[in-house]
Design an enzyme around this catalytic site. Structure first.
Site, mmCIF file in Angstrom:
data_model
loop_
_atom_site.group_PDB
_atom_site.id
_atom_site.type_symbol
_atom_site.label_atom_id
_atom_site.label_comp_id
_atom_site.label_asym_id
_atom_site.label_seq_id
_atom_site.Cartn_x
_atom_site.Cartn_y
_atom_site.Cartn_z
ATOM 1 N N LYS A 67 -35.271 27.488 -58.796
ATOM 2 C CA LYS A 67 -34.205 28.281 -59.418
ATOM 3 C C LYS A 67 -32.896 27.664 -58.990
ATOM 4 O O LYS A 67 -32.651 27.467 -57.795
ATOM 5 C CB LYS A 67 -34.253 29.748 -58.995
ATOM 6 N N GLY A 220 -30.386 43.799 -49.383
ATOM 7 C CA GLY A 220 -29.079 43.176 -49.615
ATOM 8 C C GLY A 220 -28.780 41.982 -48.740
ATOM 9 O O GLY A 220 -28.007 41.098 -49.116
ATOM 10 N N LYS A 226 -24.578 38.738 -42.972
ATOM 11 C CA LYS A 226 -24.676 40.015 -43.682
ATOM 12 C C LYS A 226 -25.513 41.001 -42.856
ATOM 13 O O LYS A 226 -26.408 40.582 -42.108
ATOM 14 C CB LYS A 226 -25.342 39.843 -45.046
HETATM 15 P P1 NAD Z 1 -22.661 43.799 -56.272
HETATM 16 O O1 NAD Z 1 -21.514 42.943 -55.898
HETATM 17 O O2 NAD Z 1 -22.860 44.165 -57.696
HETATM 18 O O3 NAD Z 1 -22.585 45.179 -55.431
HETATM 19 C C1 NAD Z 1 -22.328 45.153 -54.044
HETATM 20 C C2 NAD Z 1 -22.631 46.495 -53.432
HETATM 21 O O4 NAD Z 1 -22.405 46.398 -52.017
HETATM 22 C C3 NAD Z 1 -21.723 47.626 -53.930
HETATM 23 O O5 NAD Z 1 -22.468 48.839 -53.978
HETATM 24 C C4 NAD Z 1 -20.660 47.715 -52.822
HETATM 25 O O6 NAD Z 1 -20.081 49.001 -52.726
HETATM 26 C C5 NAD Z 1 -21.526 47.439 -51.600
HETATM 27 N N1 NAD Z 1 -20.769 46.974 -50.436
HETATM 28 C C6 NAD Z 1 -20.076 45.819 -50.309
HETATM 29 N N2 NAD Z 1 -19.535 45.749 -49.072
HETATM 30 C C7 NAD Z 1 -19.887 46.881 -48.414
HETATM 31 C C8 NAD Z 1 -19.638 47.388 -47.120
HETATM 32 N N3 NAD Z 1 -18.909 46.705 -46.234
HETATM 33 N N4 NAD Z 1 -20.169 48.573 -46.789
HETATM 34 C C9 NAD Z 1 -20.919 49.266 -47.683
HETATM 35 N N5 NAD Z 1 -21.191 48.849 -48.916
HETATM 36 C C10 NAD Z 1 -20.680 47.658 -49.278
HETATM 37 O O7 NAD Z 1 -23.960 43.100 -55.674
HETATM 38 P P2 NAD Z 1 -25.473 43.177 -56.185
HETATM 39 O O8 NAD Z 1 -25.691 42.147 -57.230
HETATM 40 O O9 NAD Z 1 -25.845 44.587 -56.444
HETATM 41 O O10 NAD Z 1 -26.221 42.631 -54.876
HETATM 42 C C11 NAD Z 1 -26.222 43.399 -53.695
HETATM 43 C C12 NAD Z 1 -26.693 42.534 -52.546
HETATM 44 O O11 NAD Z 1 -28.045 42.113 -52.782
HETATM 45 C C13 NAD Z 1 -25.883 41.248 -52.357
HETATM 46 O O12 NAD Z 1 -25.690 41.064 -50.973
HETATM 47 C C14 NAD Z 1 -26.785 40.168 -52.915
HETATM 48 O O13 NAD Z 1 -26.545 38.913 -52.326
HETATM 49 C C15 NAD Z 1 -28.140 40.727 -52.522
HETATM 50 N N6 NAD Z 1 -29.273 40.212 -53.293
HETATM 51 C C16 NAD Z 1 -30.424 40.033 -52.613
HETATM 52 C C17 NAD Z 1 -31.540 39.565 -53.274
HETATM 53 C C18 NAD Z 1 -32.829 39.407 -52.523
HETATM 54 O O14 NAD Z 1 -33.768 38.814 -53.048
HETATM 55 N N7 NAD Z 1 -32.944 39.946 -51.341
HETATM 56 C C19 NAD Z 1 -31.472 39.274 -54.637
HETATM 57 C C20 NAD Z 1 -30.285 39.515 -55.324
HETATM 58 C C21 NAD Z 1 -29.181 39.998 -54.641
#
Ligand code: NAD
Length: 321
Positions: A67, A220, A226
């Site tokens: 990917k 997340g 993180k």
């Molecule tokens: P997004 O940017 O659409 O949303 C981010 C979310 O995090 C929001 O709800 C925001 O309010 C919250 N947030 C940010 N900083 C914060 C803080 N300090 N305290 C509390 N809440 C906070 O992101 P998304 O696309 O929904 O992705 C969310 C997370 O998941 C990202 O970190 C992304 O990298 C991760 N992710 C992980 C995988 C995996 O396979 N594990 C896959 C995709 C995305």
């Protein structure tokens, strides 16, 4: 070579298909018949973009590929998604490119499927209340996929900006579940299953918030630095992950590893539980935590499923490379 455009994917793959593909590749990883290759991720010095590859090979499913994608922060202003992904699959016998598949929706589906697989194997059977922490792009996908795994009766959710919970409330309504925005204290006291899906760099959910018997899917944290949950909560839980090497370096377990409260040997693979080679939940009052760090093989698994479905339904575009 087959092309499956992004716009076709929603109508091709179901959540159940994604669940099956991800569960099967986690099992294959634990049997060592599937391997993730080292991840490349670079700031390219243009458009503030982060770009990279996640790649691997599942010898059991003959899924070979990568990917490619990353994060372009200026995209939203142009009306396109900041996260951009494309999956490339290669014929494992000849090395020829087999397929190019749009990867944006697939990323959300495979991430939600990973949490759902963890709930299917680790959450208490009698789980009734689903808690979601975060309300970004991924959150509603998580809600829909996880809600299918147990007989949930309601959803409670928290987001840093409460007004952004509307999308989650709508997703819960669409599947007939009552929804309530709550404090983190209320969420931890009520929820039997909690999904954390934020991009936070400091603990949001604390050890004192979470009651015994909870299953947490921490989705997340996929980068060094993180953090979504307090390290003490990680240390209190029985730990599972997609890939141990990622969990302890870029996943939620990195902080408890760094403070010495958890060792690498404390973290088990969810695939081993799926294969029956590791116990899952052992007691009703045990806290189980799945550290979903996201691996390339998940992407290849769902992309492989999409290619098969596209061929079957006659929507695959075929081109000579
Ligand atoms: P997004 O940017 O659409 O949303 C981010 C979310 O995090 C929001 O709800 C925001 O309010 C919250 N947030 C940010 N900083 C914060 C803080 N300090 N305290 C509390 N809440 C906070 O992101 P998304 O696309 O929904 O992705 C969310 C997370 O998941 C990202 O970190 C992304 O990298 C991760 N992710 C992980 C995988 C995996 O396979 N594990 C896959 C995709 C995305």
């Amino acid at each position: 070579m087959i092309i499956v455009p992004e716009k076709e994917i929603g109508a091709l793959i179901t959540r159940a298909d994604a669940f099956t593909a991800v569960e099967s590749v986690f099992a294959s990883m634990a049997k060592r018949t599937a391997t993730n290759f080292p991840v490349i991720r670079e700031a390219i010095g243009h458009a503030d973009a982060l770009y990279g590859f996640k790649s691997g090979f599942d010898r059991a499913a003959l899924n070979l590929g990568l990917k490619s994608g990353g994060y372009w922060p200026g995209n939203a202003a142009k009306g396109i998604t900041n996260h951009q992904s494309t999956v490339f699959l290669f014929d494992a016998d000849s090395g020829r490119c087999r397929a190019v598949v749009g990867g944006n929706l697939l990323t959300a589906l495979r991430t939600a499927a990973a949490a759902a697989v963890s709930v299917a194997h680790l959450a208490r059977r009698d789980s009734k209340v689903l808690g979601i922490v975060g309300a970004g792009h991924q959150a509603a996908f998580q809600l829909r996929a996880v809600a299918e795994q147990r007989g949930f009766e309601r959803v409670v959710a928290w987001n840093r900006t409460a007004s952004k919970l509307d999308g989650l409330a709508k997703a819960a309504g669409e599947i007939g579940l009552p929804f309530k925005a709550v404090s983190l204290e209320e969420l931890g006291a009520q929820a039997d299953v909690i999904v954390t899906i934020t991009s936070s760099f400091e603990p949001v959910l604390l050890d004192r918030h979470v009651k015994p018997g909870t299953h947490l899917a921490c989705m997340g944290t996929d980068t060094k630095g993180k953090q979504e949950v307090e390290a003490a909560l990680v240390a209190r839980a029985t730990l599972f992950t997609d890939e141990v090497a990622q969990s302890i370096s870029i996943g939620e377990c990195q902080h408890a590893i760094a403070d010495g409260s958890v060792t690498e040997g404390d973290v088990g693979e969810l695939g081993e539980v799926i294969n029956g080679d590791r116990p899952g939940r052992r007691a009703e009052d045990e806290i189980t935590l799945f550290d979903g760090t996201g691996v390339g093989l998940q992407d290849l698994a769902v992309a492989g499923a999409v290619v098969d479905l596209a061929v079957e339904k006659g929507v695959a575009l075929e081109v000579d490379l």
